[in-house]
Design a protein around this motif. Structure first.
Motif, PDB file in Angstrom:
ATOM      1  N   LYS A 123      47.447  36.823  40.182  1.00  0.00           N
ATOM      2  CA  LYS A 123      46.519  37.477  41.114  1.00  0.00           C
ATOM      3  C   LYS A 123      45.492  38.314  40.349  1.00  0.00           C
ATOM      4  O   LYS A 123      44.294  38.293  40.657  1.00  0.00           O
ATOM      5  CB  LYS A 123      47.293  38.344  42.112  1.00  0.00           C
ATOM      6  CG  LYS A 123      46.443  39.026  43.143  1.00  0.00           C
ATOM      7  CD  LYS A 123      45.797  38.017  44.066  1.00  0.00           C
ATOM      8  CE  LYS A 123      45.002  38.728  45.138  1.00  0.00           C
ATOM      9  NZ  LYS A 123      44.261  37.812  45.996  1.00  0.00           N
TER      10      LYS A 123
ATOM     11  N   GLU B 215      42.992  36.046  38.737  1.00  0.00           N
ATOM     12  CA  GLU B 215      42.051  35.535  39.737  1.00  0.00           C
ATOM     13  C   GLU B 215      40.987  36.591  40.068  1.00  0.00           C
ATOM     14  O   GLU B 215      39.803  36.281  40.153  1.00  0.00           O
ATOM     15  CB  GLU B 215      42.782  35.148  41.024  1.00  0.00           C
ATOM     16  CG  GLU B 215      43.605  33.906  40.920  1.00  0.00           C
ATOM     17  CD  GLU B 215      44.420  33.652  42.190  1.00  0.00           C
ATOM     18  OE1 GLU B 215      44.218  34.325  43.212  1.00  0.00           O
ATOM     19  OE2 GLU B 215      45.290  32.758  42.139  1.00  0.00           O
ATOM     20  N   LEU B 216      41.428  37.816  40.246  1.00  0.00           N
ATOM     21  CA  LEU B 216      40.480  38.896  40.567  1.00  0.00           C
ATOM     22  C   LEU B 216      39.511  39.126  39.422  1.00  0.00           C
ATOM     23  O   LEU B 216      38.311  39.370  39.647  1.00  0.00           O
ATOM     24  CB  LEU B 216      41.244  40.171  40.898  1.00  0.00           C
ATOM     25  CG  LEU B 216      42.044  40.133  42.212  1.00  0.00           C
ATOM     26  CD1 LEU B 216      42.948  41.364  42.305  1.00  0.00           C
ATOM     27  CD2 LEU B 216      41.130  40.030  43.403  1.00  0.00           C
TER      28      LEU B 216
ATOM     29  N   GLU C 104      36.975  36.332  39.462  1.00  0.00           N
ATOM     30  CA  GLU C 104      36.038  36.501  40.561  1.00  0.00           C
ATOM     31  C   GLU C 104      35.003  37.568  40.225  1.00  0.00           C
ATOM     32  O   GLU C 104      33.815  37.410  40.522  1.00  0.00           O
ATOM     33  CB  GLU C 104      36.771  36.883  41.842  1.00  0.00           C
ATOM     34  CG  GLU C 104      37.526  35.759  42.494  1.00  0.00           C
ATOM     35  CD  GLU C 104      38.291  36.216  43.731  1.00  0.00           C
ATOM     36  OE1 GLU C 104      38.059  37.337  44.246  1.00  0.00           O
ATOM     37  OE2 GLU C 104      39.148  35.434  44.179  1.00  0.00           O
ATOM     38  N   SER C 105      35.439  38.643  39.620  1.00  0.00           N
ATOM     39  CA  SER C 105      34.508  39.722  39.312  1.00  0.00           C
ATOM     40  C   SER C 105      33.513  39.319  38.217  1.00  0.00           C
ATOM     41  O   SER C 105      32.387  39.810  38.191  1.00  0.00           O
ATOM     42  CB  SER C 105      35.252  41.003  38.918  1.00  0.00           C
ATOM     43  OG  SER C 105      35.879  40.844  37.665  1.00  0.00           O
TER      44      SER C 105
ATOM     45  N   SER D 168      32.315  36.276  37.874  1.00  0.00           N
ATOM     46  CA  SER D 168      31.386  35.281  38.422  1.00  0.00           C
ATOM     47  C   SER D 168      30.374  35.905  39.387  1.00  0.00           C
ATOM     48  O   SER D 168      29.446  35.254  39.807  1.00  0.00           O
ATOM     49  CB  SER D 168      32.149  34.172  39.132  1.00  0.00           C
ATOM     50  OG  SER D 168      32.823  34.670  40.272  1.00  0.00           O
ATOM     51  N   GLU D 169      30.573  37.143  39.743  1.00  0.00           N
ATOM     52  CA  GLU D 169      29.643  37.812  40.685  1.00  0.00           C
ATOM     53  C   GLU D 169      28.450  38.414  40.000  1.00  0.00           C
ATOM     54  O   GLU D 169      28.315  38.733  38.932  1.00  0.00           O
ATOM     55  CB  GLU D 169      30.386  38.909  41.460  1.00  0.00           C
ATOM     56  CG  GLU D 169      31.401  38.323  42.396  1.00  0.00           C
ATOM     57  CD  GLU D 169      32.164  39.402  43.157  1.00  0.00           C
ATOM     58  OE1 GLU D 169      31.960  40.609  42.940  1.00  0.00           O
ATOM     59  OE2 GLU D 169      33.004  39.025  43.977  1.00  0.00           O
TER      60      GLU D 169
END
Length: 65
Positions: A54, A57-58, A61-62, A64-65
């Motif tokens: 998890k 994944e976080l 995600e951060s 790719s932003e």
């Protein structure tokens, strides 16, 4: 029956270790306690792996932003 959490499993595992270290259990009791400890250890390892995935994944995600 109450749901087992990582924290509860870890606490139970610590209690089992303490009872084994005291050396007051019979052989049969020690084997049962050890077996329960193995199950709790597997549960904790699974929970830690899930948490690690998890977090990864976080982090992804951060980025790719």
């Amino acid at each position: 029956m109450e749901e087992l959490t990582f924290e509860k499993a870890l606490l139970q595992l610590e209690e089992l270790i303490t009872s084994l270290e005291k050396g007051e259990l019979s052989l049969e009791q020690s084997i049962q306690v050890y077996e329960q400890g193995v199950k709790l250890t597997a549960f904790c390892n699974k929970e830690l792996k899930t948490a690690k995935l998890k977090i990864e994944e976080l982090k992804a995600e951060s980025k790719s932003e």
